[in-house]
Design a protein around this motif. Sequence first.
Motif, PDB file in Angstrom:
ATOM      1  N   ALA A   1       0.817  -1.219   0.000  1.00 17.79           N
ATOM      2  CA  ALA A   1       0.000   0.000   0.000  1.00 17.79           C
ATOM      3  C   ALA A   1       0.847   1.263   0.000  1.00 17.79           C
ATOM      4  CB  ALA A   1      -0.940  -0.001   1.198  1.00 17.79           C
ATOM      5  N   ALA A   2       2.017   1.202   0.581  1.00 22.27           N
ATOM      6  CA  ALA A   2       2.868   2.391   0.663  1.00 22.27           C
ATOM      7  C   ALA A   2       3.315   2.833  -0.727  1.00 22.27           C
ATOM      8  CB  ALA A   2       4.077   2.111   1.545  1.00 22.27           C
ATOM      9  N   GLN A   3       3.557   1.812  -1.612  1.00 23.22           N
ATOM     10  CA  GLN A   3       3.997   2.149  -2.951  1.00 23.22           C
ATOM     11  C   GLN A   3       2.804   2.414  -3.873  1.00 23.22           C
ATOM     12  OE1 GLN A   3       6.573  -0.952  -4.346  1.00 23.22           O
ATOM     13  NE2 GLN A   3       7.895  -0.880  -2.527  1.00 23.22           N
ATOM     14  N   GLY A   4       1.683   1.737  -3.553  1.00 21.13           N
ATOM     15  CA  GLY A   4       0.482   1.899  -4.380  1.00 21.13           C
ATOM     16  C   GLY A   4       0.538   1.025  -5.607  1.00 21.13           C
ATOM     17  N   ALA A   5      -0.592   0.490  -6.003  1.00 17.44           N
ATOM     18  CA  ALA A   5      -0.657  -0.354  -7.183  1.00 17.44           C
ATOM     19  C   ALA A   5      -0.666   0.521  -8.434  1.00 17.44           C
ATOM     20  CB  ALA A   5      -1.902  -1.228  -7.141  1.00 17.44           C
ATOM     21  N   GLN A   6       0.131   0.086  -9.430  1.00 14.81           N
ATOM     22  CA  GLN A   6       0.232   0.876 -10.655  1.00 14.81           C
ATOM     23  C   GLN A   6      -0.996   0.702 -11.554  1.00 14.81           C
ATOM     24  OE1 GLN A   6       2.752   3.074 -11.279  1.00 14.81           O
ATOM     25  NE2 GLN A   6       3.291   2.596  -9.153  1.00 14.81           N
ATOM     26  N   VAL A   7      -1.613  -0.482 -11.484  1.00 17.71           N
ATOM     27  CA  VAL A   7      -2.734  -0.771 -12.363  1.00 17.71           C
ATOM     28  C   VAL A   7      -3.896  -1.273 -11.530  1.00 17.71           C
ATOM     29  CG1 VAL A   7      -3.515  -2.120 -14.351  1.00 17.71           C
ATOM     30  CG2 VAL A   7      -1.126  -1.424 -14.190  1.00 17.71           C
ATOM     31  N   THR A   8      -5.063  -0.699 -11.718  1.00 19.43           N
ATOM     32  CA  THR A   8      -6.247  -1.164 -10.993  1.00 19.43           C
ATOM     33  C   THR A   8      -7.431  -1.226 -11.942  1.00 19.43           C
ATOM     34  OG1 THR A   8      -6.845   1.086 -10.372  1.00 19.43           O
ATOM     35  CG2 THR A   8      -5.491  -0.160  -8.799  1.00 19.43           C
ATOM     36  N   GLY A   9      -8.479  -1.931 -11.564  1.00 20.45           N
ATOM     37  CA  GLY A   9      -9.691  -1.971 -12.367  1.00 20.45           C
ATOM     38  C   GLY A   9      -9.961  -3.335 -12.960  1.00 20.45           C
ATOM     39  N   LEU A  10     -10.959  -3.400 -13.856  1.00 18.59           N
ATOM     40  CA  LEU A  10     -11.392  -4.632 -14.480  1.00 18.59           C
ATOM     41  C   LEU A  10     -11.005  -4.636 -15.961  1.00 18.59           C
ATOM     42  CD1 LEU A  10     -14.977  -4.818 -12.954  1.00 18.59           C
ATOM     43  CD2 LEU A  10     -12.977  -6.168 -12.266  1.00 18.59           C
ATOM     44  N   PRO A  11     -10.959  -5.834 -16.579  1.00 19.69           N
ATOM     45  CA  PRO A  11     -10.609  -5.888 -18.007  1.00 19.69           C
ATOM     46  C   PRO A  11     -11.725  -5.297 -18.872  1.00 19.69           C
ATOM     47  CG  PRO A  11     -11.292  -8.050 -17.217  1.00 19.69           C
ATOM     48  CD  PRO A  11     -11.172  -7.173 -16.007  1.00 19.69           C
ATOM     49  N   GLU A  12     -11.321  -4.672 -19.989  1.00 19.26           N
ATOM     50  CA  GLU A  12     -12.319  -4.138 -20.904  1.00 19.26           C
ATOM     51  C   GLU A  12     -12.956  -5.252 -21.731  1.00 19.26           C
ATOM     52  OE1 GLU A  12      -8.978  -2.620 -21.249  1.00 19.26           O
ATOM     53  OE2 GLU A  12      -9.565  -1.367 -19.545  1.00 19.26           O
ATOM     54  N   HIS A  13     -12.161  -6.290 -21.970  1.00 20.10           N
ATOM     55  CA  HIS A  13     -12.663  -7.400 -22.783  1.00 20.10           C
ATOM     56  C   HIS A  13     -11.896  -8.661 -22.385  1.00 20.10           C
ATOM     57  CE1 HIS A  13     -14.256  -9.560 -26.241  1.00 20.10           C
ATOM     58  NE2 HIS A  13     -13.017  -9.952 -26.539  1.00 20.10           N
ATOM     59  N   ILE A  14     -12.573  -9.806 -22.442  1.00 16.36           N
ATOM     60  CA  ILE A  14     -11.915 -11.067 -22.115  1.00 16.36           C
ATOM     61  C   ILE A  14     -12.462 -12.179 -22.992  1.00 16.36           C
ATOM     62  CG2 ILE A  14     -13.561 -11.587 -20.251  1.00 16.36           C
ATOM     63  CD1 ILE A  14     -11.232 -12.966 -18.787  1.00 16.36           C
ATOM     64  N   THR A  15     -11.552 -13.024 -23.456  1.00 17.49           N
ATOM     65  CA  THR A  15     -11.932 -14.178 -24.273  1.00 17.49           C
ATOM     66  C   THR A  15     -11.370 -15.433 -23.620  1.00 17.49           C
ATOM     67  OG1 THR A  15     -11.883 -12.866 -26.306  1.00 17.49           O
ATOM     68  CG2 THR A  15     -11.789 -15.276 -26.535  1.00 17.49           C
ATOM     69  N   SER A  16     -12.231 -16.364 -23.291  1.00 25.49           N
ATOM     70  CA  SER A  16     -11.788 -17.633 -22.715  1.00 25.49           C
ATOM     71  C   SER A  16     -11.496 -18.611 -23.840  1.00 25.49           C
ATOM     72  CB  SER A  16     -12.872 -18.219 -21.794  1.00 25.49           C
ATOM     73  OG  SER A  16     -13.070 -17.389 -20.679  1.00 25.49           O
ATOM     74  N   VAL A  17     -10.349 -19.276 -23.745  1.00 25.22           N
ATOM     75  CA  VAL A  17      -9.953 -20.293 -24.725  1.00 25.22           C
ATOM     76  C   VAL A  17      -9.991 -21.633 -24.008  1.00 25.22           C
ATOM     77  CG1 VAL A  17      -8.214 -21.046 -26.369  1.00 25.22           C
ATOM     78  CG2 VAL A  17      -8.445 -18.598 -25.825  1.00 25.22           C
ATOM     79  N   PRO A  18     -11.038 -22.431 -24.198  1.00 25.46           N
ATOM     80  CA  PRO A  18     -11.179 -23.699 -23.465  1.00 25.46           C
ATOM     81  C   PRO A  18      -9.938 -24.572 -23.570  1.00 25.46           C
ATOM     82  CG  PRO A  18     -13.178 -23.233 -24.700  1.00 25.46           C
ATOM     83  CD  PRO A  18     -12.151 -22.217 -25.126  1.00 25.46           C
ATOM     84  N   GLY A  19      -9.476 -25.032 -22.408  1.00 25.87           N
ATOM     85  CA  GLY A  19      -8.329 -25.913 -22.371  1.00 25.87           C
ATOM     86  C   GLY A  19      -7.000 -25.220 -22.487  1.00 25.87           C
ATOM     87  N   GLN A  20      -7.001 -23.848 -22.671  1.00 28.32           N
ATOM     88  CA  GLN A  20      -5.729 -23.146 -22.847  1.00 28.32           C
ATOM     89  C   GLN A  20      -5.562 -21.972 -21.887  1.00 28.32           C
ATOM     90  OE1 GLN A  20      -5.082 -22.052 -26.956  1.00 28.32           O
ATOM     91  NE2 GLN A  20      -5.358 -24.166 -27.706  1.00 28.32           N
ATOM     92  N   GLY A  21      -6.590 -21.133 -21.726  1.00 30.36           N
ATOM     93  CA  GLY A  21      -6.456 -19.985 -20.838  1.00 30.36           C
ATOM     94  C   GLY A  21      -7.362 -18.857 -21.263  1.00 30.36           C
ATOM     95  N   ILE A  22      -6.903 -17.609 -21.043  1.00 30.75           N
ATOM     96  CA  ILE A  22      -7.720 -16.451 -21.404  1.00 30.75           C
ATOM     97  C   ILE A  22      -6.861 -15.403 -22.102  1.00 30.75           C
ATOM     98  CG2 ILE A  22      -9.299 -16.773 -19.456  1.00 30.75           C
ATOM     99  CD1 ILE A  22      -7.845 -14.427 -18.067  1.00 30.75           C
ATOM    100  N   VAL A  23      -7.545 -14.565 -22.899  1.00 31.60           N
ATOM    101  CA  VAL A  23      -6.930 -13.398 -23.533  1.00 31.60           C
ATOM    102  C   VAL A  23      -7.766 -12.198 -23.121  1.00 31.60           C
ATOM    103  CG1 VAL A  23      -6.279 -12.295 -25.694  1.00 31.60           C
ATOM    104  CG2 VAL A  23      -6.161 -14.796 -25.486  1.00 31.60           C
TER     105      VAL A  23
END
Length: 657
Positions: A365-387
């Motif tokens: 917390a002292a340094q603060g997170a550089q990136v916050t929030g939710l993804p604008e878009h997400i694609t799930s790739v079954p059996g592989q992961g997400i983009v």
Amino acid sequence: MTIVRRHLIPLISGALIGAAWLLGLLPVPPLVSDAAMVAAAVVAGFPIMRTAGRALLARVVGIDLLVTVASVGAIVLGEYWEAAAVTFLFAIGHALESATLNRTRSALTALVALAPDVALVLRNGEQLEVLAGSVRTGETVLVKNGARVPVDGTVQQGTGTIDEASITGESSPAEKRAGDRVFAGTVSTGGFLQVLATEVGAATTLAHIVHRVEEAQEATAPTQVFMDRFSAWYTPGILVLAIIVGVVTGDVFLALTLLVIGCPGALVISIPVAIVAGIGRAAQLGILIKGGEFLETAAKITVVAVDKTGTLTRGRPVLTDVVVLNPALTRAEVLDWASRAEAGSEHPLAGAIVQAAAREAAREAAQGAQVTGLPEHITSVPGQGIVAAVAGRTVLIGNPALLRAHRIAGTDAATTLAEKLAAHGRTPLIVVLDGVVAGVLAVADEVRPDAADMVDALHAAGIVRVVMLTGDGPLVAQAVGAHVGIDEIRSSLLPEDKLDVVTGLRRDGHVVAMVGDGVNDAPALATADIGIAMAAAGSAVAVETADIALMGDNLLMLPAAIDLARRTVRVMHQNVALALVTVVLLLAGVLFGGVTMFGGMLVHEASVLIVIVNAMRLLRRSGQRAERRARRRISSESHVQSPKKSEKSENKEMIRR
């Protein structure tokens, strides 16, 4: 009143028979003692005749009709003692059967008795004692030491221990604190809890269990269907045989004796009494079996397919490793980018990453997170992961196959590291930021300490193969499978792949049980010969839909359920064999050995009681010995974790910043 009348009738009939014998010894006309004997036959025989009449109106030729015809015929022929003896024995047999059958239903009676009559609720700041059925959803219920919980709900305040044996079958009290679930019918063994009522009355888990056990004990097993059809032909057949014997021999009394001897009482009751006892015993152990059909099928299981996450493991994955491979990023940044991408994912591992990132952000917390929030878009790739698209940048999280599909360069180090982590039983996730490998995360789910014992117990119970079905990669699956002792491991499976595996096993001639959480593995659970839902306590859907529901988290209840099913089917077969042998010997005795009507009825009623007592053996607690031994072994061993401490030490330098 019915129970009193049932015992009163044989008592009055027996007293009249005794009086008739005494009168026969006194200097009184024989008509007096004969009248007493006929009265005894009428008292005991009238309920039998009434039941026979009702059955005939429904076009059913039953045992009661055979006894009625035989006793009336004996009176007509002047065989008053035989008529009185047969009806008396039949009446006393019914009374004893009723008493012993009630014991086979003791589990259901005990479950019904668990429901408390009153509840202590907090209304307008005051403690009020009200009827348990009048508690409303959303009210606060107070549970003090020694009190029985009247509702299903969530602990709001307080700590305590609850004996949940009546619901889950677990013998050790469970500790409860804010946020934990409690169930109606369980008992507080210490502490003070304020519980928010979420399900009341007929909606509670206890009510669902009682309803399920009631239906299951009344359900008809395939063997019972066959026996019912057999009896439907057998009983009229005995009637016809008696008529033929009477006509051929001219001995009407022999024909009447044949009617009594041929009563298939033990045969009719042999199957249902075993089913009732077996399902009742299962309920005592926290195992709900949907009915006799599934009890019989469970006894034939040869292959058990188990889901990994939530079944062999606790289903609560945690982040174990964060390895940074891009010098331009810090550990906190790699984790933060990954957590923002996973925040939009439904995958079970996503929560572990998001929670770990939140803790990391709190520490940094002292340094603060550089990136916050939710993804604008997400694609799930079954059996592989997400983009995912995060703050205008592209984040990939997944396995090497995902990286190859997106032509990511420089992945050798990440792939090697991922394989090393997977070999230790962790699930690796490679993080790529804007086409450059940022790092590797690893998530692990703790293996249940009783998983290996469950596999051993399944083999001991006669299961030829235990198959693990998982969506995890081969290395993770192999690590967990080797630790538990799984016979066959199928990894990288999608839900439809699990369905195909179960279908293939059935096609090969196996009777397959699929064990899962009742939701995620629904296709495979529905396709398997027996679908078994784990930890179904509190889940009305699982209780109502699963063929077998294990109410607690104890994996050893799975082999216990299969063993109980096999013992129940053995008892069914023993009962049928005993009933058939008894009938055949008695019929032979009547035709060739001079067995009397009285003697035959005595043996008949004895065979009925033996069948019931044999089924009542299923209610004994001897079946829990193996479970207790396994629990002792578990408690004596060190707590099994994944990853192990030695593995953490081995990778200490790798994961340290």
